[in-house]
Design a protein around this motif. Sequence first.
Motif, PDB file in Angstrom:
ATOM      1  N   UNK A 139       0.833  -1.204   0.000  1.00 19.60           N
ATOM      2  CA  UNK A 139       0.000   0.000   0.000  1.00 19.60           C
ATOM      3  C   UNK A 139       0.869   1.256   0.000  1.00 19.60           C
ATOM      4  N   UNK A 140       1.978   1.202   0.721  1.00 20.57           N
ATOM      5  CA  UNK A 140       2.913   2.327   0.747  1.00 20.57           C
ATOM      6  C   UNK A 140       3.457   2.582  -0.655  1.00 20.57           C
ATOM      7  N   UNK A 141       3.861   1.516  -1.342  1.00 22.37           N
ATOM      8  CA  UNK A 141       4.446   1.665  -2.677  1.00 22.37           C
ATOM      9  C   UNK A 141       3.422   2.175  -3.685  1.00 22.37           C
ATOM     10  N   UNK A 142       2.158   1.776  -3.534  1.00 21.03           N
ATOM     11  CA  UNK A 142       1.110   2.287  -4.415  1.00 21.03           C
ATOM     12  C   UNK A 142       0.933   3.788  -4.211  1.00 21.03           C
ATOM     13  N   UNK A 143       0.977   4.216  -2.953  1.00 23.27           N
ATOM     14  CA  UNK A 143       0.796   5.637  -2.659  1.00 23.27           C
ATOM     15  C   UNK A 143       1.969   6.466  -3.190  1.00 23.27           C
ATOM     16  N   UNK A 144       3.192   5.985  -3.028  1.00 19.79           N
ATOM     17  CA  UNK A 144       4.348   6.733  -3.528  1.00 19.79           C
ATOM     18  C   UNK A 144       4.358   6.763  -5.054  1.00 19.79           C
ATOM     19  N   UNK A 145       3.931   5.659  -5.684  1.00 15.67           N
ATOM     20  CA  UNK A 145       3.873   5.618  -7.146  1.00 15.67           C
ATOM     21  C   UNK A 145       2.871   6.637  -7.674  1.00 15.67           C
ATOM     22  N   UNK A 146       1.824   6.884  -6.875  1.00 10.97           N
ATOM     23  CA  UNK A 146       0.805   7.861  -7.268  1.00 10.97           C
ATOM     24  C   UNK A 146       1.195   9.277  -6.871  1.00 10.97           C
ATOM     25  N   UNK A 147       2.363   9.430  -6.234  1.00 14.07           N
ATOM     26  CA  UNK A 147       2.817  10.752  -5.814  1.00 14.07           C
ATOM     27  C   UNK A 147       2.123  11.276  -4.576  1.00 14.07           C
ATOM     28  N   UNK A 148       1.455  10.400  -3.822  1.00 11.15           N
ATOM     29  CA  UNK A 148       0.718  10.819  -2.628  1.00 11.15           C
ATOM     30  C   UNK A 148       1.565  10.546  -1.390  1.00 11.15           C
ATOM     31  N   UNK A 149       2.512  11.441  -1.118  1.00  2.00           N
ATOM     32  CA  UNK A 149       3.416  11.242   0.012  1.00  2.00           C
ATOM     33  C   UNK A 149       2.691  11.311   1.353  1.00  2.00           C
ATOM     34  N   UNK A 150       1.626  12.099   1.434  1.00  2.00           N
ATOM     35  CA  UNK A 150       0.885  12.207   2.694  1.00  2.00           C
ATOM     36  C   UNK A 150       0.265  10.861   3.061  1.00  2.00           C
TER      37      UNK A 150
END
Length: 277
Positions: A139-150
């Motif tokens: 889930x962390x990697x999906x968020x970073x891939x989407x540019x959603x650092x928050x």
Amino acid sequence: MTRENIRTPDGGTIELFSTGAELASAGSGVVVVAASMVTAADYTRFAQKLSASLGRPVHTFNRRGRGSSSPQPEDYTLDVDIRDLDAVMKHTSSTDVFGHSFGGAVALHAARTLPVERLAVYDPAVSVNHSVTADWTSDYEKATAAGDDDRALAVLLRGLETGSAVSRMPLSMLTLANKLSAGTPLGKQMRELMTTGVREIKAIIAADMPAEPFLELPLETLIIVGEKSPAYFGVACAQIHEVLSGSSYTILPGMGHDGVNKAPDKLITALSEFFAS
């Protein structure tokens, strides 16, 4: 406090801070191995109090990816920090080591082969018989891939469980809190260290082993767990203590995972008595 950059055998740089350096003649210092998501500066108060209590130097250092130390390699494993700890111990002529959280995991693995005489750890994030898991990394990697650092930071904080009530906030609320704190010094630091933090939790899991190999640890080993810390720290520690007959196991009343950074007198006293024995 003195600051210097030291070179490692692989050509890297480690930023080293020594508290009580003028006390070097009083005996070997204590090297502190820091947790994830923090820097050596977060241990300033702890180092000052421990050095004053012991009458000996206390050395903290920025692990790779922090301060002026070299970047953390993308193919990072625990061996990187173990080699760096070896370099710091040699440079400071120190044989006593204290590790906190992830730093405790590094210290436990390192002390099986390095010339550590006394080892103390607080909430070591070591994985024994799969006591540490991280299903949240996808889930962390999906968020970073989407540019959603928050959101990525929220997933990380919830996964680590080390932020007490903050870690238990709903993901949406924690994501919003991260957005609001992005401009603060703490918010900036956590974003800067996110990538290293995830690499480190993966390295802990990759180094998972049964408790028996920890029989190679020094006879003088002190294991401390915060009473209010996440339960998974105690699971691994109990297994190591069970096989390591010479170890001491202590639960620090009223303290959580950040107990080291708060540097309460009861922790300083316990460590001073141990390292002075």
